[in-house]
Design a protein around this motif. Structure first.
Motif, PDB file in Angstrom:
ATOM      1  N   LYS A 270       0.848  -1.194   0.000  1.00 32.03           N
ATOM      2  CA  LYS A 270       0.000   0.000   0.000  1.00 32.03           C
ATOM      3  C   LYS A 270       0.875   1.232   0.000  1.00 32.03           C
ATOM      4  O   LYS A 270       1.621   1.395   0.961  1.00 32.03           O
ATOM      5  N   PRO A 271       0.810   2.100  -1.007  1.00 34.69           N
ATOM      6  CA  PRO A 271       0.062   1.879  -2.237  1.00 34.69           C
ATOM      7  C   PRO A 271       0.734   0.787  -3.054  1.00 34.69           C
ATOM      8  O   PRO A 271       1.847   0.384  -2.738  1.00 34.69           O
TER       9      PRO A 271
ATOM     10  N   SER B 130     -10.594   7.855  -4.575  1.00 38.54           N
ATOM     11  CA  SER B 130      -9.902   6.631  -5.002  1.00 38.54           C
ATOM     12  C   SER B 130      -8.512   6.942  -5.575  1.00 38.54           C
ATOM     13  O   SER B 130      -7.605   6.110  -5.499  1.00 38.54           O
TER      14      SER B 130
ATOM     15  N   VAL C 126      -1.442  11.058   4.852  1.00 35.02           N
ATOM     16  CA  VAL C 126      -1.042  10.091   3.818  1.00 35.02           C
ATOM     17  C   VAL C 126       0.473  10.021   3.704  1.00 35.02           C
ATOM     18  O   VAL C 126       1.191  10.943   4.098  1.00 35.02           O
TER      19      VAL C 126
ATOM     20  N   ARG D 165      -0.466   5.875   0.696  1.00 33.47           N
ATOM     21  CA  ARG D 165      -0.985   5.033   1.769  1.00 33.47           C
ATOM     22  C   ARG D 165      -1.652   5.960   2.770  1.00 33.47           C
ATOM     23  O   ARG D 165      -1.052   6.951   3.211  1.00 33.47           O
TER      24      ARG D 165
ATOM     25  N   TYR E 148      -5.747   6.457  -3.081  1.00 36.19           N
ATOM     26  CA  TYR E 148      -5.301   5.096  -2.777  1.00 36.19           C
ATOM     27  C   TYR E 148      -4.407   4.515  -3.874  1.00 36.19           C
ATOM     28  O   TYR E 148      -3.658   3.575  -3.634  1.00 36.19           O
TER      29      TYR E 148
END
Ligand SMILES: Nc1nc2c(ncn2[C@@H]2O[C@H](COP(=O)(O)OP(=O)(O)OP(=O)(O)O)[C@@H](O)[C@H]2O)c(=O)[nH]1
Ligand SMILES: [Mg+2]
Length: 465
Positions: free
Chosen positions: A292-293, A427, A449, A434, A430
């Motif tokens: 992630k990502p 979205s 993030v 992360r 993402y």
């Protein structure tokens, strides 16, 4: 999967050792040519090599060596003079002889006798090589003269590579690129090869007809270029969507093990084969188990010494995709004694297309084939490199972690405010970042993030009020 075809056609390799080329390098070049020729489906029956200051202008080899070569293929051993050439009957007869020599006909006992003191063929069928492959780029007239002297078909190194690319290209894009390169290779050879080979489709029906043919081929090249440009444009769009994602590309010499590493790192089913230029398309897959990502891995077309310039140019766009990666993994087959030369080739081609500025790591692959001593020497020589085997899951897991660490180091933590009005874009976060924590207040979502600085900058633009 191997193909144990019993009736592979035979080929003879021809190499000239030019001044400044060491014995070792010369042998390595010929060995590599042998593998190319094998990939093309031939069995190498013999190698004819000569030290010279330059390729002989007429037929690459000097007279004596040419005779030696023709003894193997069953040809005349000299280039028929222009006067003889005009007597087409004689030439036809000679052609027929040459063709018969290429046959595995059981009644060619005379030739069998001639062979018995020199040839190293086994005692089954007295097959003659039907193909002569020269380890240099040769002119159309050298090719034609060699064909006349040997009675075999003649191909040079570039021709071999172009043919392999032609066979291995699968995607629309790769097919277009290869077809353009192939036609570029064919155009200047059209006149000389008239009638001698369907590969080179020359008609030889006078200057005008030839010029017309050439123009047709050039028009076709222009058409293909347009089609390719359209595809590349679509791809560029898709690419810009991926721009800020974590991306790493596997690059290196052909057969180094790039696709094997790709498989191991991503769990994908990309083709792995003990062939040169098995991969011609860039494939992109996510690292597995997922991160992630997500982290994207690209597999790319391999390099080779003396890669024809046209092919470099046509594969540039394929490589461009990979070169947008923020980390390049240079893969070498460390069990190949010439791996340093292979690495030089990879480096210089990548430098040519401007990729030398991208951060990179050196992967010394196939160390399972080395003994402990050789491994130690290797590691001492390349202190910053990673020695590994694509076949060893422990090595692959360690490599995966090294890649992840590389990106973790480059990533930064930031806070992003996502206004309620822009929730539909969440979205995108993402895809390239992360999310560590999220809070909500009256203005929207407040996200902590972690991502690459470029990705954060882009996200800020997306969510700017
Ligand atoms: N022993 C050993 N063989 C390997 C290793 N990695 C790859 N190979 C073998 O080397 C050959 C070539 O592997 P690929 O992964 O297809 O190589 P590539 O770099 O993708 O080659 P191209 O697509 O032709 O440029 C295959 O036969 C693999 O099984 C390794 O670590 N050890
Ligand atoms: Mg491959």
């Amino acid at each position: 999967m191997s193909n144990p075809s019993p009736a592979r056609p035979l080929a003879v390799l021809v190499g000239v050792q030019l001044p400044g080329v060491s014995d070792v390098d010369h042998e390595a070049d010929l060995a590599e040519l042998g593998r190319l020729v094998h990939t093309l489906g031939f069995e190498v029956a013999a190698t004819v090599s000569q030290k010279r200051d330059a390729l002989a202008a007429a037929a690459v080899l000097g007279e004596g060596k040419l005779k030696e070569l023709a003894d193997i293929t069953g040809g005349k051993g000299y280039v028929p003079s222009a006067a003889k050439e005009r007597k087409s009957k004689a030439r036809d007869r000679w052609k027929a002889e040459a063709e018969a020599a290429g046959d595995a006909s059981p009644d060619s006992e005379r030739e069998l006798d001639e062979d018995s003191d020199g040839g190293d063929e086994n005692d089954t069928a007295p097959r003659k090589p039907t193909m002569v492959i020269v380890d240099h780029d040769i002119t159309p007239s050298q090719a034609r003269n060699l064909e006349r002297a040997t009675g075999a078909e003649v191909l040079d190194r570039t021709g071999v590579i172009v043919d392999i690319f032609h066979r291995h290209a699968h995607s629309r894009e790769a097919r277009l690129q290869v077809e353009i390169a192939r036609l570029n290779y064919v155009v200047p050879r059209m006149r000389e090869s008239a009638g001698s080979s369907e590969r080179q489709r020359g008609r030889g029906a006078g200057e005008a007809a030839l010029e017309l043919d050439r123009r047709k081929v050039r028009d076709r090249i222009a058409e293909l270029r347009e089609e390719l440009a359209a595809i590349l444009k679509q791809q560029a769009n898709r690419r810009s969507a991926r721009r800020d994602q974590l991306r790493v590309a596997l690059v290196g010499y052909t057969n180094a093990g790039k696709s094997s590493l790709m498989r191991a790192l991503t769990g994908s089913e990309v083709l792995v084969a003990d062939k040169l230029f098995a991969t011609l398309d860039t494939t992109v897959r996510a690292l597995h188990p997922p991160t992630k990502p997500r982290l994207l891995v690209s597999d790319t077309v391999g390099f080779i010494k003396k890669l024809p310039h046209d092919l470099v140019a046509s594969f540039r766009s394929t490589l461009d995709e990979a070169l947008e990666a923020s980390l390049l993994l240079y893969v070498v087959d460390a069990s190949d004694p010439t791996y340093e030369a292979q690495l030089d080739v990879t480096r210089s081609v990548l430098a040519e297309i401007g990729a030398d500025a991208v951060p990179s790591m050196l992967l010394l692959n196939k160390v399972d084939r080395l003994d402990d001593d050789a491994r130690r020497t290797l590691v001492r020589r390349h202190r910053d490199a990673i020695a590994l085997s694509a076949h060893d899951p422990k090595d692959v897991a360690a490599l995966r972690q090294t890649i992840i660490d590389h990106f973790e180091e480059a990533m930064i933590d930031e806070e992003l405010i996502v206004p309620y009005a822009k929730q539909s874009h969440v979205s995108e976060i993402y895809e390239s970042a992360r999310v560590i924590s999220e809070d909500y207040d009256e203005s929207g979502a407040r996200l902590r993030v972690r991502a690459l600085p470029a990705a954060i900058a882009r996200l800020r633009r997306v969510f700017a009020a």
